[in-house]
Design an enzyme around this catalytic site. Structure first.
Site, short mmCIF file in Angstrom:
data_model
loop_
_atom_site.label_atom_id
_atom_site.label_comp_id
_atom_site.label_asym_id
_atom_site.label_seq_id
_atom_site.Cartn_x
_atom_site.Cartn_y
_atom_site.Cartn_z
N TYR A 1 0.81 -1.24 0.00
CA TYR A 1 0.00 0.00 0.00
C TYR A 1 0.84 1.28 0.00
O TYR A 1 2.03 1.22 0.18
CB TYR A 1 -1.09 -0.02 1.06
CG TYR A 1 -0.79 -0.05 2.53
CD1 TYR A 1 0.45 0.17 3.06
CD2 TYR A 1 -1.85 -0.28 3.43
CE1 TYR A 1 0.65 0.15 4.43
CE2 TYR A 1 -1.66 -0.30 4.80
CZ TYR A 1 -0.41 -0.08 5.29
OH TYR A 1 -0.22 -0.10 6.64
N GLU A 2 0.19 2.37 -0.27
CA GLU A 2 0.87 3.66 -0.51
C GLU A 2 1.86 3.55 -1.67
O GLU A 2 2.91 4.20 -1.67
CB GLU A 2 1.59 4.17 0.75
CG GLU A 2 0.69 4.45 1.92
CD GLU A 2 -0.37 5.50 1.64
OE1 GLU A 2 -0.20 6.30 0.70
OE2 GLU A 2 -1.38 5.52 2.36
#
Lengths: 594, 594
Positions: free
Chosen positions: B439-440
């Site tokens: 994620y990110e």
């Protein structure tokens, strides 16, 4: 949900185009029925079972898991029908002895079959494999009358088996085990003690469970030289073979664990449970090792199976998912390209492919050696096969399971956020395979087995495999394979040189072997896979030279190139860390580590 | 169950003995209150919160998970009391702006605090961090009156925040996003569309949730240049700040996922939900990046936090578990030695320690740069800090999360079978941290950001960090650190040389950047950590030369040696694969890959 497809084309390539199973089966006593057509038909049918019966229940098995209530364990209900089909259709006995009702097909064919089961549904597949291990132990060590009593229902799959080794205070170190056996005076023994981490230790799939148990006789010496081997059935088996009363074995609990939720990992309490001694007194460990070595090969297959399954899921997704423009756009009419067109996604997929297909060859090669070691009429060939297996077993178990951690992680990563979500199944591959690096001897134990127990004391253990590699490199090779062979030869030289260095240094520092062992194992594994990839490239190049235009062969050459250029260089780093010695591990006071 | 202990000694070492936070805070406007004594007191109190409140509920949060019923999400009930304590005791605002009710302490101190939260309980810690990210976005972009309305309850923790980017068909590629905004004509917009993978997207911890949403205006151009940024509260907020009726945001479901079960990963459906536009039209992406970059640093901290937590659990077990004789026996009176005396166990633990402590320094260094970039009165210093952050952010996010996969896997492996069992908690570290690589921005995206978006177009982006390393190597160094500095200098040369080679080759083959990017990222990471380990060794050697006899310092020197001898050599392999080009990835017909 990932949908497993048995890679039959690649399995055939491995068996017949690289490893020459055709002439192997033609020469192997008892393998007369294993003609190429028969094998193909069996594999096609096994593929259907794996794809249509086992794969669809893999996720539900994980989600539902096993349950324990009042000492009784239930498997995920969907597992039961699959198991019934497995027994009813005779799959359980595929490569089990015809004498006890099996089909008597070669062990190597059983291994190919097992790859499918393990790839489709690891947790489910452990119920039969543990039974197969127990069959092997009973066949090798129990007296004839016990074989007659126990083997037919085990071979048919009506009963299952387990191996009860671990206790709460002893896992890697079986010398510490405490379970005791007292002589009942009637040819049976009363076994008492507590075992844990017993895979398939209790369940409701079969009418009886045959536990193979390690325990100590009253006069046993301490350590591993005081361990004996017993058969302890869950329900007592009468002399006429009928199933009698419950024996003194109870399941205290099952573990909550990261993966293989569909397989019960049990705490088993033996309370004067009746059993039969099947090893000579105190000689249980060596008897056990007949089982352990082959079960390590089974674990290697589980690791490779997860690598394959994860590769399949990631490849399918990478072809369908459109996201961002690739450097060379492939779908200009769409708003984005399939992610398989992105180089970094290719890197992850090719890593999986190289490990899945290279690992398959290593496994099938080991399976072929098992055939030879057990059945060749040639004593020399049997011995060479045993020596080569001694070398390759820890490599296959250790490295193919380590590789599966990386490959299944790539599988998650290719899917991005979806890789972390249960419904896509990629995370289950990652969780389920994590145990393969641990059980049947952690990979640290495999590394010590390879370097410390086998290679350093006996330089000869490397010979059969090293000679095989040398012969390949020295042989006539298609142009596409020659540079790979040259590089392979260098890596073999490096492996042998490191071995000499470690042997020379081992006496001066007893820590040096343990300090090098894991990296040495991995270097051995990368070199071993380099051999199989070079051999694959040679076979593919020959087929193309002979006029084939199958893209399958071109992909083989490309994957071999990928392996040599992108994975084999890891040996450079490993050689350096192996040579760095034990000081960087041991010259630090433990109290200040953290 | 693993019991997290904040490593206060090492945190102090990193902050004050290596990174000179003392003079940093003395010079930083607004950090006047952050004296060493105050910082120490704050860290001790935060440690208590992390150790006594968050760590004990980490396993239950995993086991119970979030639940969704009729569109309402409940967090694990044990999370609620911890959150209440967090708000009541003012922790939520620790490094948030004093203007909106926070304590206004430096961002870097917030980062040290956050390390503890994330290490103790990743899933729980995401509720506040997402709020902090939303606060940053609102502070940077929203008009004053919206700041007045939204920020005080967000800073106090009374309300929480989210970032709504991903949609079903777009994750890495936000240019594809479809959520639309229609002008309501009253200063608000009607947002419609479906978002997924929204962390902390719905829950019952706070009275309101402030969603920061990416959507397109009616006249938006295609791609990332047509995206605008909105505030969309779960419950409408009246002009007087009171919470009104439910807005048109509903939670369609939450994901079943591998880890961070205590954090709700939501599908959010926006059905003409009212919101405020807070970016200039179509300029939402660059506005969003203020948030994204710092949240990437937060993810780097999560990865490092798992490495630390897993190290602690493995170390504790390795000291207590007696199994087999070590080469040099340490407990002759016991039947076996603690496994920490076995070299291969040391290898796994030292890998964890090197990554946990080296990663901590990288994170704190980045946090210090954030302080400088935001608050230094010196324009040049601010600019240099921004450039250095541009370089180090993808390295920290990408590498510290990749490292955490290896470190938490080692944590499992040290425990053997127990590592796979839930009650020991090591497997939760392995599962929870897996999302940090995704994620990110997946680590593949980080790699492209580093090499393709930043370094290749602008050679200057490497300068501030390269000069820092050069200055360190050229400085006066204690004897124990000098050889490390020499080796570090070579690695920096290698990094720069590879960069030049890639820049020279990029035009000829557009695939070459993507083909090299991941390995390049990892090489950058190993080199960056080499700098921090050399700096740690220098600081430790100086302390020992000054007469300290703290074993802590000797362990630092030993771990630095381990890092340079056993981990940094990975760069040899990476350099070779980086140089291998794109052909081994791309010259294979996709159709035949499998």
């Amino acid at each position: 949900m990932p949908e497993y497809k048995a890679p039959l084309r690649d399995m055939r390539f491995a068996m017949y185009e690289v490893l020459d199973f055709g002439s192997h089966y033609a020469q192997l006593p008892g393998a007369e029925d294993a003609t190429e057509d028969t094998v193909q038909a069996i594999l096609e049918e096994s593929a259907k079972f794996a794809e249509q019966v086992l794969s669809p229940i893999n996720a539900e098995g994980d989600r539902v898991g096993c349950t324990w209530e009042d000492g009784r364990v239930s498997v995920p209900p969907v597992f039961k029908d699959a198991y019934r089909q497995f027994v009813d259709n005779g799959w359980a006995g595929l490569s089990q002895p015809a004498e006890w009702g099996g089909q008597g097909l070669p062990a190597s064919l059983g291994a190919v079959f097992y790859e499918m089961l393990g790839s489709a549904n690891h947790a489910w597949s452990m119920y039969p494999t543990l039974t197969w291990g127990a069959i092997k132990t009973v066949s090798a060590h129990a007296p004839r009358e016990l074989q007659e009593r126990f083997l037919p229902p085990m071979v048919s799959g009506e009963w299952s088996g387990t191996m009860c080794l671990t206790e709460p205070h002893c896992g890697s170190d079986l010398g510490l085990l405490r379970t005791r056996a007292q002589d009942n005076g009637d040819g049976t023994w009363a076994i008492s003690g507590s075992k844990m981490f017993i895979s398939a230790g209790d369940h409701d799939l079969t009418d009886n469970i045959v536990h193979i148990v390690l325990a100590r006789l009253p006069d046993a010496p301490e350590g591993v030289k005081g361990i004996s081997l017993f058969i302890v059935p869950k329900f007592w088996v009468e002399d006429d073979g009928s199933v009698g009363a419950a024996n003194g074995v109870s399941c205290g609990s099952i573990e909550h664990k990261m993966g293989i939720h569909g397989n019960a990992t049990a705490v088993l309490n033996f309370d004067a449970a009746r059993g039969y001694l099947i090893s000579p007194p105190h000689k249980g460990m060596s008897a056990m090792f007949t089982f352990i070595n082959e079960s390590r090969l089974g674990v290697a297959q589980q690791g490779q199976g997860h690598t394959e399954a994860s590769f399949q899921g990631a490849l399918r997704y990478a072809r369908e998912r459109l996201q961002m423009r690739a450097p060379k756009r492939v779908l200009p009419e769409q708003p984005a390209d399939p992610i398989i067109a992105h180089p970094d996604v290719r890197r992850m997929l090719l890593t999986q492919k190289a490990l899945a297909e290279g690992g398959r060859l290593l496994n099938y090669h080991c399976a072929k050696l098992v055939d030879i070691a057990h059945h060749s009429p040639d004593t020399g060939a049997r011995h060479r096969a045993e020596v080569e297996l001694a070398l390759l077993t820890p490599i296959a178990k250790g490295c193919l399971t380590e590789f599966s951690l990386e490959a299944t992680s790539n599988g998650i990563q290719v899917l991005g956020g979806h890789g972390f979500i249960s419904e896509w199944g990629m995370e289950q591959e990652y969780r389920d395979t994590r145990i393969t690096a641990i059980y049947e001897g952690t990979n640290g134990i495999q590394a010590l087995d390879l370097l410390g127990r086998k290679i350093l004391p006996d330089p000869g253990v490397m010979l059969p495999f090293a000679e095989r590699v040398r012969a390949f490199c020295a042989g006539e090779l298609p142009a596409a394979a020659a540079p790979l062979a040259a590089s392979l030869g260098e890596q073999l030289d490096l492996w042998l040189a490191l071995t000499d260095e470690l042997r020379a240094g081992a006496a001066a520092d007893p820590d040096s072997v343990g300090a090098a062992a894991y990296d040495y194992l991995m270097l051995a594994g990368y070199t071993t896979l380099a051999y199989f990839w070079a051999a694959s490239a040679a076979a593919a190049a020959r087929a193309l030279e002979a006029g084939s235009d199958e893209g399958f062969y071109r992909a083989k050459l490309a994957t071999a190139r990928f392996y040599f250029e992108r994975m084999l260089p890891r040996n450079h780093c490993l050689a350096q860390t192996i040579r760095s010695g034990a000081g960087n591990l041991m010259d630090v006071e433990e109290a200040f580590l953290g």
